[in-house]
Scaffold this motif. Structure first.
Motif, PDB file in Angstrom:
ATOM      1  N   LEU A  90       0.816  -1.215   0.000  1.00 53.64           N
ATOM      2  CA  LEU A  90       0.000   0.000   0.000  1.00 53.64           C
ATOM      3  C   LEU A  90       0.853   1.269   0.000  1.00 53.64           C
ATOM      4  O   LEU A  90       0.307   2.379   0.031  1.00 53.64           O
ATOM      5  CB  LEU A  90      -0.938  -0.009   1.212  1.00 53.64           C
ATOM      6  N   GLY A  91       2.168   1.101   0.009  1.00 56.28           N
ATOM      7  CA  GLY A  91       3.057   2.248  -0.082  1.00 56.28           C
ATOM      8  C   GLY A  91       3.254   2.996   1.215  1.00 56.28           C
ATOM      9  O   GLY A  91       3.725   4.142   1.213  1.00 56.28           O
ATOM     10  N   LEU A  92       2.938   2.365   2.338  1.00 56.24           N
ATOM     11  CA  LEU A  92       3.103   3.023   3.630  1.00 56.24           C
ATOM     12  C   LEU A  92       4.438   2.621   4.254  1.00 56.24           C
ATOM     13  O   LEU A  92       4.836   1.455   4.189  1.00 56.24           O
ATOM     14  CB  LEU A  92       1.962   2.640   4.570  1.00 56.24           C
ATOM     15  N   THR A 125      -9.743  -3.728   5.314  1.00 52.42           N
ATOM     16  CA  THR A 125     -10.402  -2.555   5.905  1.00 52.42           C
ATOM     17  C   THR A 125      -9.511  -1.330   5.802  1.00 52.42           C
ATOM     18  O   THR A 125      -9.989  -0.216   5.552  1.00 52.42           O
ATOM     19  CB  THR A 125     -10.773  -2.830   7.372  1.00 52.42           C
ATOM     20  N   LEU A 126      -8.212  -1.528   5.982  1.00 55.60           N
ATOM     21  CA  LEU A 126      -7.270  -0.423   5.837  1.00 55.60           C
ATOM     22  C   LEU A 126      -7.315   0.145   4.426  1.00 55.60           C
ATOM     23  O   LEU A 126      -7.302   1.371   4.232  1.00 55.60           O
ATOM     24  CB  LEU A 126      -5.863  -0.908   6.184  1.00 55.60           C
ATOM     25  N   GLU A 127      -7.386  -0.720   3.434  1.00 58.10           N
ATOM     26  CA  GLU A 127      -7.477  -0.246   2.047  1.00 58.10           C
ATOM     27  C   GLU A 127      -8.718   0.617   1.829  1.00 58.10           C
ATOM     28  O   GLU A 127      -8.650   1.707   1.228  1.00 58.10           O
ATOM     29  CB  GLU A 127      -7.518  -1.441   1.094  1.00 58.10           C
ATOM     30  N   VAL A 128      -9.849   0.146   2.324  1.00 56.13           N
ATOM     31  CA  VAL A 128     -11.094   0.902   2.157  1.00 56.13           C
ATOM     32  C   VAL A 128     -11.033   2.218   2.922  1.00 56.13           C
ATOM     33  O   VAL A 128     -11.498   3.260   2.436  1.00 56.13           O
ATOM     34  CB  VAL A 128     -12.301   0.053   2.601  1.00 56.13           C
ATOM     35  N   ALA A 129     -10.456   2.188   4.110  1.00 53.33           N
ATOM     36  CA  ALA A 129     -10.322   3.420   4.894  1.00 53.33           C
ATOM     37  C   ALA A 129      -9.460   4.440   4.161  1.00 53.33           C
ATOM     38  O   ALA A 129      -9.782   5.640   4.122  1.00 53.33           O
ATOM     39  CB  ALA A 129      -9.727   3.102   6.269  1.00 53.33           C
ATOM     40  N   LEU A 130      -8.358   3.992   3.591  1.00 50.35           N
ATOM     41  CA  LEU A 130      -7.498   4.898   2.825  1.00 50.35           C
ATOM     42  C   LEU A 130      -8.255   5.468   1.626  1.00 50.35           C
ATOM     43  O   LEU A 130      -8.159   6.666   1.319  1.00 50.35           O
ATOM     44  CB  LEU A 130      -6.241   4.163   2.370  1.00 50.35           C
ATOM     45  N   LEU A 176     -10.543   8.161   2.606  1.00 47.50           N
ATOM     46  CA  LEU A 176      -9.816   9.400   2.908  1.00 47.50           C
ATOM     47  C   LEU A 176      -9.150   9.986   1.667  1.00 47.50           C
ATOM     48  O   LEU A 176      -8.312  10.883   1.780  1.00 47.50           O
ATOM     49  CB  LEU A 176      -8.773   9.134   3.991  1.00 47.50           C
ATOM     50  N   ASN A 177      -9.523   9.460   0.499  1.00 46.76           N
ATOM     51  CA  ASN A 177      -9.019   9.965  -0.795  1.00 46.76           C
ATOM     52  C   ASN A 177      -7.514   9.780  -0.961  1.00 46.76           C
ATOM     53  O   ASN A 177      -6.857  10.556  -1.662  1.00 46.76           O
ATOM     54  CB  ASN A 177      -9.392  11.450  -0.984  1.00 46.76           C
ATOM     55  N   VAL A 178      -6.991   8.759  -0.307  1.00 47.57           N
ATOM     56  CA  VAL A 178      -5.587   8.409  -0.512  1.00 47.57           C
ATOM     57  C   VAL A 178      -5.521   7.493  -1.743  1.00 47.57           C
ATOM     58  O   VAL A 178      -6.291   6.539  -1.843  1.00 47.57           O
ATOM     59  CB  VAL A 178      -5.014   7.679   0.717  1.00 47.57           C
TER      60      VAL A 178
END
Length: 383
Positions: free
Chosen positions: A284-286, A355-360, A363-365
């Motif tokens: 995810l590039g984090l 869920t992290l993907e959907v949250a990002l 947030l328009n990430v």
């Protein structure tokens, strides 16, 4: 609409409780001086020994993990003693503050947060301070997700000094290798609400014979946390003060679960979850806080970015029924921490990453949905 009573707790403590453990804790209350309770205390102490890697008694204290840390200090050092504390984050700093509170002359070995202490760094430090009476170390530094190389550090401590080696294993014992006797560790402590899958409220302390000699000659005042009292009471199959009986019921079942899975398999599961989490986060590039070499199998810390504001992300995850932890001290607002220990398995990691993907995305990430999950799945599929 989400069910508010159905959520995923992925903090580095407290951790989720297995249903069978919850059920065990709902047993009717018994007298804490009864023969039934005595049998639980005696057997649980013995069954904890392989988890600590020791033949010594494992003492059971009703208290938080910090109570175990304080007992390790108050029973071994006296005001004016020189001690060394390896500080790799907030919990190493807590050990330093504890020793300072008891009047010790503290030599801090400060390591940049996010890095582990190397044997070479400890060796250099101890050669500058050869008269220390005790060396305090943190196995897993929960604030950064770093696992210190305790086996190697303990070996250096024994080679360079006669000091006691005292290890905070609160956020990892029960999930990682721990060979207290073989590694020459004098005191190891942990708490119930991490890898041991219980609510907060029990602490566990194992003590070497060498450390008992120091404890018996230590004049520092203590009462509730006097380890000699716990040792004496354990010899009578009890505790010196009223234990948390319901938690003892739960501890019995936790030990059943660990023994049924096998400690080697427990360790392998935690390592797999760590690798899955890190692969998903990277995809995810984090940016990860700890290197692969320093990473803990029980908690993964992740930096925010210009696009990813940590507290906004945590709030969004919470609204989606996933709870992760934030940063501590100067890392507050800069990192988030994903716990993956205890009652946790690979499928849970996929759910968290998804869920992290959907949250990002919410947030328009700019992220590609499914990329993190796929990376984690590929790790799992290789097993």
């Amino acid at each position: 609409m989400l069910f508010k009573d159905k959520f995923r707790l992925h903090t580095p403590g407290p951790t989720p409780i297995p249903p069978s453990v919850q059920h065990a804790m709902n047993r009717p209350m018994i007298g804490h001086r009864s023969s039934t309770c005595s049998a639980i205390i005696q057997e649980s102490s013995k069954r904890l020994q392989p988890i600590f890697g020791t033949k010594q008694d494992v003492l059971i204290i009703t208290g938080s993990g910090t109570s175990a840390l304080e007992s390790a200090v108050s029973n071994t050092v006296q005001a004016g003693d020189e001690v060394s504390v390896v500080v790799t984050g907030a919990f190493g700093d807590r050990f330093a503050k504890l020793t300072e509170r008891f009047g010790c002359h503290v030599h801090r070995l400060d390591i940049p947060w996010g890095e582990r202490c190397t044997p070479e760094e400890l060796k250099s430090h101890l050669r500058q301070h050869p008269d220390v009476k005790a060396i305090f170390m943190t196995y897993c530094e929960t604030s950064t997700g770093v696992l210190n190389p305790i086996e190697e550090l303990a070996r250096v401590a024994r080679e360079e000094t006669d000091a006691l080696t005292i290890v905070d294993g609160v956020s990892c014992i029960g999930a990682v290798p721990m060979e207290m006797d073989a590694w020459g560790i004098d005191i190891a402590v942990t708490g119930s609400q991490k890898a041991l899958m219980l609510p907060a409220g029990l602490a566990f302390v194992a003590v070497s014979e060498r450390a008992w000699q120091v404890i018996e000659n230590n004049a520092t005042p203590r009462f509730y946390l006097d380890l000699s009292a716990y040792r004496k009471s354990l010899g009578k199959q009890t505790t010196p003060y009223t234990p948390a009986v319901s938690l003892l019921f739960g501890l019995e079942e936790v030990l059943n679960l660990i023994e049924a899975q096998g400690m080697d398999n427990v360790i392998a599961r935690h390592r797999l979850m760590m690798e899955m989490t890190r692969a998903g986060i990277r995809a995810l590039g984090l940016p990860l806080v700890a290197t692969d070499e320093a990473a803990s199998p029980t908690v993964t810390s992740v930096y925010g970015t210009n696009d990813v504001h940590v507290e906004d992300l945590r709030q969004t995850l919470s609204a989606m029924n996933v709870t992760v932890a934030g940063g501590q001290q100067h890392l507050k607002g800069q990192i988030f921490r994903i716990g993956h220990m205890g009652y946790c398995e690979p499928g849970d990691i996929l759910a968290v990453i998804a869920t992290l993907e959907v949250a990002l995305k919410t947030l328009n990430v700019p992220v590609s949905l499914g990329r993190g999950v796929q990376a984690a799945e590929e790790v799992w599929a290789r097993v």
